[in-house]
Design a protein around this motif. Structure first.
Motif, PDB file in Angstrom:
ATOM      1  N   PHE A 440       0.828  -1.213   0.000  1.00  0.00           N
ATOM      2  CA  PHE A 440       0.000   0.000   0.000  1.00  0.00           C
ATOM      3  C   PHE A 440       0.858   1.257   0.000  1.00  0.00           C
ATOM      4  CE2 PHE A 440      -2.579  -3.372   1.854  1.00  0.00           C
ATOM      5  CZ  PHE A 440      -3.787  -3.215   1.201  1.00  0.00           C
ATOM      6  N   ASP A 441       2.086   1.131  -0.388  1.00  0.00           N
ATOM      7  CA  ASP A 441       3.004   2.266  -0.407  1.00  0.00           C
ATOM      8  C   ASP A 441       2.431   3.415  -1.245  1.00  0.00           C
ATOM      9  OD1 ASP A 441       5.525   3.642  -0.063  1.00  0.00           O
ATOM     10  OD2 ASP A 441       6.008   3.075  -2.129  1.00  0.00           O
ATOM     11  N   CYS A 443      -0.226   5.171  -0.831  1.00  0.00           N
ATOM     12  CA  CYS A 443      -1.679   5.351  -0.856  1.00  0.00           C
ATOM     13  C   CYS A 443      -1.982   6.527   0.079  1.00  0.00           C
ATOM     14  CB  CYS A 443      -2.389   4.076  -0.412  1.00  0.00           C
ATOM     15  SG  CYS A 443      -2.259   2.722  -1.602  1.00  0.00           S
ATOM     16  N   TYR A 444      -1.724   7.716  -0.408  1.00  0.00           N
ATOM     17  CA  TYR A 444      -1.705   8.905   0.437  1.00  0.00           C
ATOM     18  C   TYR A 444      -3.038   9.174   1.141  1.00  0.00           C
ATOM     19  CZ  TYR A 444       2.462  10.007  -2.372  1.00  0.00           C
ATOM     20  OH  TYR A 444       3.682   9.969  -3.009  1.00  0.00           O
ATOM     21  N   LEU A 446      -5.575   6.851   1.684  1.00  0.00           N
ATOM     22  CA  LEU A 446      -6.235   5.647   2.179  1.00  0.00           C
ATOM     23  C   LEU A 446      -6.621   5.813   3.650  1.00  0.00           C
ATOM     24  CD1 LEU A 446      -7.033   2.715   1.451  1.00  0.00           C
ATOM     25  CD2 LEU A 446      -4.799   2.008   2.332  1.00  0.00           C
ATOM     26  N   GLU A 447      -7.917   5.579   3.953  1.00  0.00           N
ATOM     27  CA  GLU A 447      -8.423   5.725   5.309  1.00  0.00           C
ATOM     28  C   GLU A 447      -9.069   4.459   5.851  1.00  0.00           C
ATOM     29  OE1 GLU A 447     -10.554   9.378   6.287  1.00  0.00           O
ATOM     30  OE2 GLU A 447     -10.043  10.157   4.313  1.00  0.00           O
ATOM     31  N   PHE A 473       2.961  -0.068   4.370  1.00  0.00           N
ATOM     32  CA  PHE A 473       2.014   1.047   4.520  1.00  0.00           C
ATOM     33  C   PHE A 473       2.718   2.401   4.464  1.00  0.00           C
ATOM     34  CE2 PHE A 473       0.042  -2.538   6.817  1.00  0.00           C
ATOM     35  CZ  PHE A 473      -1.168  -2.610   6.143  1.00  0.00           C
ATOM     36  N   CYS A 476       1.052   6.096   3.947  1.00  0.00           N
ATOM     37  CA  CYS A 476      -0.410   6.051   4.103  1.00  0.00           C
ATOM     38  C   CYS A 476      -0.764   7.094   5.165  1.00  0.00           C
ATOM     39  CB  CYS A 476      -0.870   4.654   4.511  1.00  0.00           C
ATOM     40  SG  CYS A 476      -0.695   3.412   3.212  1.00  0.00           S
ATOM     41  N   LEU A 479      -4.315   6.853   7.190  1.00  0.00           N
ATOM     42  CA  LEU A 479      -4.791   5.576   7.712  1.00  0.00           C
ATOM     43  C   LEU A 479      -4.703   5.569   9.237  1.00  0.00           C
ATOM     44  CD1 LEU A 479      -5.860   2.848   6.691  1.00  0.00           C
ATOM     45  CD2 LEU A 479      -3.499   2.026   6.669  1.00  0.00           C
ATOM     46  N   CYS A 503       2.957   7.040   8.474  1.00  0.00           N
ATOM     47  CA  CYS A 503       1.531   6.829   8.747  1.00  0.00           C
ATOM     48  C   CYS A 503       1.131   7.845   9.822  1.00  0.00           C
ATOM     49  CB  CYS A 503       1.277   5.398   9.213  1.00  0.00           C
ATOM     50  SG  CYS A 503       1.443   4.163   7.916  1.00  0.00           S
TER      51      CYS A 503
END
Length: 793
Positions: A440-441, A443-444, A446-447, A473, A476, A479, A503
């Motif tokens: 998921f690198d 995935c700015y 992504l929640e 992650f 992310c 998240l 994160c």
């Protein structure tokens, strides 16, 4: 970990309606798929740019006349052969205008043209024309078998296709020897059982002439030769072309060979297993479709014979792009905005992934059923789809082999959530995983990840085959919660470098994430695992004391940046990880990220008591401390910083080391040599903005070797009143270049001590805005002046 109690995790996207993507009303509607998952069909919304800015495409286009070639859609479909033709039909959605499929370029080579029964060569000039190909027939067959006989004259290009079901116009310029008088132009596909062309023009001789061949799409299905072939023949309806023996050595020259597909507005028929791409023209599309600076077209495709079905639908095709560009950051695939693919038979729906990503695509629906599970690899499946925001249908996947999930959603910058169906145990996403590397690198946005995503909603108790979680992650940023992630606790090691790096909103580490299989063989150890997890409140089941014994030995693993700024906005006290990570650390260059939790950044008021119990920080292997404690705003005290002599040799080894430690009161160094170099002698901003710092002990300042090495070393550190240099005054471990200690409240005893440790040389020490400096006794002043120093006060 000290912190607030976490609230319940979100259980379903049903209470996250604001997360859902709203398809822009300005988008054209896709073609309707009557029964998604049953109907054999695909439909895409295409963005067509005006002549694009070349910057993003430097070096990427090949074999295309202009950069407008980026406005392409490339396809490959495989079809069952239940009925003829084994082909699919595509309506490109732009009116299907005549399209140039091939245009010769004989400036450097024959462009793929040759012949079995003659010699085809490039000629710089022939009968007044430049850059042409010249064909010379052999006698009695081929050069290899000169007595075989029966060779037919033709030029052919097997890489350029004349595909069944489509109408083509072939035009070319030619120059024919007089022996070709009375003969006619035809094509190899002009055999009676293959294809009839609508005109067979007579061959003119002795001058450059243009010929046109109209090739019908209605040739019989038995046609087997579909490449470009141009031949002289003896009659207009000849079954066979002219034999080479009739015109041996008599030359034919060709230039400007062009093939145009024209189905009079109907869709294009494309054979099974054929790579195809279609180039759109912005100016040919209605202005009413304009949105965001591009125009739109809706394409659709289906098996030409309704009795057939798709076996695969692939958009991971180069088109006119150079195949040497193969990553999601440097490639640009088809300019798709929305795509739906439906099949009750296909088992491969390869939509690009990181090799040829559809960077503009906002919505995807891949409809299939449990009866035709996709065997498309899950690794990189959605990677590089920078604009992806909705996965309208989660496809059913196979689960009969171990599956890598490397980069599966990497660089999906705008994706906010995964639908709950990704955790459906009947769809087999993230089953039998062997790798989560970069999953998921970037995935700015992504929640939300559904509960049970990595456990098949309880069907998987341990990710026994997964070794690599590195960068899983990373970035992310949004998240907050990650569902259960049961790492293995036996067998081989696991890798966790930068697993949660950046994160920013993550509250807790996932349930059953365990450290048992972190070993000394874990690649890159704990490097930046929790880097910048600024709101982290709980480690959950993650406990470094559970690590394998090999990872708990001195200098056994990399701990650089492990807890950089971890809990910055949620913790008052930097948590104790259970082990002295500075002892375990094996990385000598920890510049900018610090060791373990030591670069805590602003927020934390103190380190947990355990950090101070033994009295020192073990920095004995370090060769670089640049920025190592930078911006630890609120820390008042550190244990003694213990180094090895002459080990800090990296360039800028002390650069901004204690910058912005605003509450720090004292700092003590030990173990440093009296003749350190610190790489290049740079002390730049080492104590800048250390507002409360009063005392520095054990640091040799004599490594400076140019006028800028003390630049802002004490900038805004206006409470430094005591500097205890190592060694004896005769060792001259004090200042060795021009230095400013203005505003520092040094009393006469400390001023005298500084003078005694100065290194001999012609330099200036500035002591302005210090009342004591205005009244330095002559004998004390002489200590500095006798060493060549000027005292400015």
């Amino acid at each position: 970990m000290i912190g607030r109690t976490l609230g319940p995790p979100p259980l379903s996207t049903s209470n996250l309606a604001n997360f859902y993507y709203t398809r822009p009303s300005e988008f054209l509607d896709l073609a309707v798929i009557p029964e998604p998952g049953v109907t054999e069909m695909f439909t895409f919304l295409v963005a067509v740019l005006p002549e694009p800015d070349p910057t993003p495409y430097t070096g990427q286009i090949m074999g295309a006349p202009t950069l407008s070639a980026v406005n392409n859609v490339a396809l490959l479909c495989n079809i069952t052969d239940f009925a003829s033709p084994r082909a699919f039909t595509v309506d490109w959605g732009d009116g299907n205008p005549p399209e140039t499929k091939y245009h010769s370029n004989f400036s450097s080579d024959t462009d793929g043209f040759g012949s079995t029964f003659g010699l085809t060569q490039l000629s710089a000039s022939y009968e007044g024309k430049s850059d042409v190909i010249v064909h010379t027939p052999f006698a009695s067959g081929t050069l290899a078998s000169p007595n075989a006989g029966g060779g037919r004259i033709e030029i052919q290009n097997s890489s350029q296709k004349i595909l069944s079901g489509n109408n083509y116009t072939i035009t070319f310029e030619y120059y024919a020897d007089s022996d070709y008088s009375g003969k006619f132009w035809g094509t190899e596909d002009g055999f009676a059982n293959r294809l009839s062309i609508s005109d067979t023009p007579a061959i003119a001789t002795g001058s450059w002439t243009t010929a046109t061949l109209n090739v019908s799409g209605g040739r019989p299905s038995s046609s087997s030769i579909e490449d470009i072939r141009i031949r002289p023949q003896d009659t207009t309806n000849a079954t066979y072309g002219t034999l080479s023996d009739q015109v041996v050595g008599k030359k034919l020259a060709f230039k400007n060979i062009k093939v145009v597909l024209d189905n009079n507005g109907s869709g294009e028929v494309i054979p099974h297993g054929t790579n195809i791409y279609h180039v759109y023209n912005y100016n040919n599309l209605p202005a009413s479709t304009e949105f965001r600076g591009y125009r739109q077209a809706v394409l659709s495709g289906y098996p030409t014979n309704s009795s057939n079905k798709f076996q695969s639908i692939v958009t991971d095709i180069n088109g006119p792009f150079d195949p040497s560009f193969t990553s999601e950051t440097s490639r640009n695939g088809s300019k798709l905005l929305d795509m739906e693919i439906s099949s009750g038979n296909a088992t491969n729906m390869n939509i690009g992934g990181n090799s040829i990503p559809h960077k503009m695509c906002e919505r995807v629906a891949l409809y299939n059923t449990p009866n035709n599970r996709l065997t498309t690899p899950q690794n990189t499946f959605w990677a590089g789809m920078n604009s992806l925001q909705e996965l309208a249908f989660v496809p059913y996947m196979h689960a009969d082999t171990t599956e890598s999930h490397q980069e599966v959603f990497r660089a999906c910058y705008k994706l906010r959530y995964l639908p709950d169906d990704f955790a459906d145990p009947d769809r087999y996403w993230f089953w039998n995983s062997s790798s989560m590397y970069l999953a998921f690198d970037q995935c700015y946005k992504l929640e939300y990840l559904p509960e049970g995503l990595f456990t098949g909603r309880g069907h998987i108790t341990e990710l026994a085959n997964v070794q690599d979680y590195r960068f899983m992650f990373r970035h992310c940023y949004r998240l907050c919660y990650i569902p259960e992630l049961p790492t293995r606790t036996s067998g081989g090691n696991i890798r966790v470098r930068s697993m949660f790096s950046d994160c920013h909103y993550l509250k807790a580490l996932p349930k059953n994430l365990r450290a048992n299989n972190v070993t000394s063989s874990s690649s890159e150890g704990l490097l930046q695992m929790l880097y910048n997890t600024i709101r982290l409140e709980s480690f959950g089941d993650w406990n470094l004391e559970d690590m394998d014994s090999s990872a708990k030995q001195p200098q056994s693993i990399d701990t650089a940046g492990y807890g950089y700024a971890c809990g910055r906005d949620s913790q008052q006290i930097v948590p104790w990880p259970g082990l002295y990570l500075d002892d375990l650390n094996n990385r000598a260059d920890n510049s900018q990220s610090g060791v373990g939790f030591w670069r805590c950044h602003r927020g934390a008021q103190a380190f947990a008591p355990e950090y101070y119990e033994r009295g020192y920080i073990n920095l004995t292997i370090m060769d670089d401390m640049q920025d190592a404690f930078n911006n630890n705003y609120c820390i008042k005290e550190y244990p003694i910083m213990k180094f090895s002599p002459n080990t800090l040799t990296h360039s800028n080894a002390l650069y901004r080391m204690m910058y912005g430690n605003r509450m720090l009161q004292t700092v003590t160094f030990s173990g440093l040599a009296l003749d350190e170099t610190f790489g290049n002698g740079e002390y730049y901003q080492m104590f800048y903005q250390c507002y409360q710092l009063t005392k520095i002990s054990g640091l040799p300042f004599n490594a400076a070797n140019d006028s800028g090495d003390y630049s802002n070393t004490f900038g805004q550190a206006y409470n430094v009143a005591h500097i205890e240099f190592p060694g004896l005054s005769s060792d001259q471990t004090g200042f060795s270049q021009n230095v400013s200690l203005r505003y520092c409240p040094l009393d006469l005893a400390n001023i005298e001590n500084i003078f005694r440790y100065l290194k001999t040389g012609s330099f200036t020490i500035t002591l302005t805005n210090n009342n004591y400096a205005d009244n330095i006794p002559a004998d004390v002043l002489a200590i500095a002046e006798d060493k060549g120093w000027t005292v400015a006060n």
